[in-house]
Motif scaffolding. Structure first.
Motif, mmCIF file in Angstrom:
data_model
loop_
_atom_site.group_PDB
_atom_site.id
_atom_site.type_symbol
_atom_site.label_atom_id
_atom_site.label_comp_id
_atom_site.label_asym_id
_atom_site.label_seq_id
_atom_site.Cartn_x
_atom_site.Cartn_y
_atom_site.Cartn_z
ATOM 1 N N VAL A 143 0.834 -1.200 0.000
ATOM 2 C CA VAL A 143 0.000 0.000 0.000
ATOM 3 C C VAL A 143 0.875 1.258 0.000
ATOM 4 N N THR A 144 1.919 1.247 0.829
ATOM 5 C CA THR A 144 2.836 2.387 0.876
ATOM 6 C C THR A 144 3.503 2.623 -0.472
ATOM 7 N N CYS A 145 3.935 1.536 -1.091
ATOM 8 C CA CYS A 145 4.595 1.642 -2.390
ATOM 9 C C CYS A 145 3.649 2.224 -3.444
ATOM 10 N N PHE A 146 2.433 1.720 -3.482
ATOM 11 C CA PHE A 146 1.462 2.177 -4.476
ATOM 12 C C PHE A 146 1.125 3.656 -4.302
ATOM 13 N N LEU A 147 0.827 4.058 -3.069
ATOM 14 C CA LEU A 147 0.445 5.457 -2.834
ATOM 15 C C LEU A 147 1.609 6.409 -3.059
ATOM 16 N N LEU A 148 2.815 6.009 -2.680
ATOM 17 C CA LEU A 148 3.973 6.866 -2.899
ATOM 18 C C LEU A 148 4.214 7.104 -4.389
ATOM 19 N N GLU A 149 4.173 6.039 -5.164
ATOM 20 C CA GLU A 149 4.412 6.176 -6.603
ATOM 21 C C GLU A 149 3.315 7.006 -7.266
#
Length: 304
Positions: free
Chosen positions: A214-220
């Motif tokens: 989730v962190t990876c998706f939202l950051l990108e």
């Protein structure tokens, strides 16, 4: 000029004048010979270019490249027709669509990871189909590979191999596609993983995986929507000033030259570096999240 006047005044020519005259004649002959050689080279290249199309027509790789270029040009022309419309300006030249996309992404993510009672309490990755596994692994591998290539191969190699402005032009084209593609691949990986691991079956390890994904998706997604556009605008403004000042052709370093005394340039450069550093830190955090999931997948592989 002085050759004729001196020769006309006296029948004897000094050795110095004669030597200079012979040198000038020699240089003229060499120049004429070089021009003839250049003309013959041009004629050979012209004749070779006339034969080349017949050779290319029989080359499958050349044909596929030509057709691919035609397809890209057709797509570009199709979208270029709508760039002057009001809908296009609202969609791509304002921040409201970015807010809407981020809102939809957050709501969808919260819905996926929120606690719910699955109809199949024993659902796990073992019940997935081969096609689902293929899509999941392909999305993850493309995501991880793009991160490794863009960060450690393409970026560093080009920075130390080509002029800084050339490197900037390449990055200006790749940055939006890189973060846009990675956010889509992250969303696919997250959706499939959460679908195969309902929240009521999570343990600490699965919760860690979901949190990192989730962190990876939202950051990108945030980098693509909010940081990439101003970064590219500042890059274009900075490169325009540097080009006018005759700098920006250095390789592997930043040398502003006389622009170090320009307050306007210094302000633009500082803003550019601030956003660029934020993007770099965000990219490293997404890579850390991807490595966490890669370690999880490696622990699940059973070698025969």
């Amino acid at each position: 000029m002085c050759f004729r006047s001196k020769i006309g005044e006296s029948d004897t020519v000094s050795p110095v004048v004669e030597s200079r005259y012979q040198m000038a004649q020699k240089l003229k002959k060499q120049k004429r010979k070089a021009m003839q050689q250049h003309q013959s080279n041009l004629e050979r290249e012209t004749s070779a270019s006339e034969v080349a199309p017949n050779t290319l027509n029989r080359d499958l790789l050349a044909l596929s490249t030509i057709y691919y270029r035609v397809l890209l040009c057709a797509i570009t022309d199709f979208f270029a027709k709508y760039q002057d419309t009001r809908f296009y300006r609202i969609l791509f030249c304002t921040t409201q669509p970015a807010h809407l996309v981020l809102l939809i992404a957050v709501v969808t993510t919260v819905t996926l990871v929120s606690p719910y009672q699955s109809s199949d309490d024993g659902a796990s990755s073992s019940g997935s189909s081969p096609l689902t596994n293929l899509v999941y692994l392909t999305a993850f591998m493309m995501h991880f590979g793009a991160q490794m290539w863009m960060t450690f191969v393409s970026g560093l190699t080009l920075y130390f191999a080509v002029p800084r402005h050339t490197f900037g032009e390449v990055q200006r084209v790749l940055f939006p596609k890189y973060f846009g593609m990675n956010s889509i691949l992250s969303a696919i990986t997250l959706y499939i993983f959460v679908s195969l691991h309902p929240s009521n079956t999570w343990d600490t390890c699965i919760a860690l995986q979901v949190g990192s994904m989730v962190t990876c998706f939202l950051l990108e997604l945030i980098i693509r929507l909010y940081l990439t556009p101003p970064l590219l605008r500042l890059m274009s403004a900075k490169n325009a000033i540097e080009t006018a000042a005759g700098v920006g052709l250095e390789i592997g370093k930043h040398d502003p030259g006389v622009l170090i005394q320009c307050p306007h340039y210094v302000k633009i450069h500082q803003a550019f570096r601030k956003i660029h550093m934020t993007v770099a830190i965000g990219n490293m955090l997404t890579m850390a999240c991807t490595l966490i999931h890669a370690h999880y997948l490696a622990s699940k592989i059973c070698m025969l």
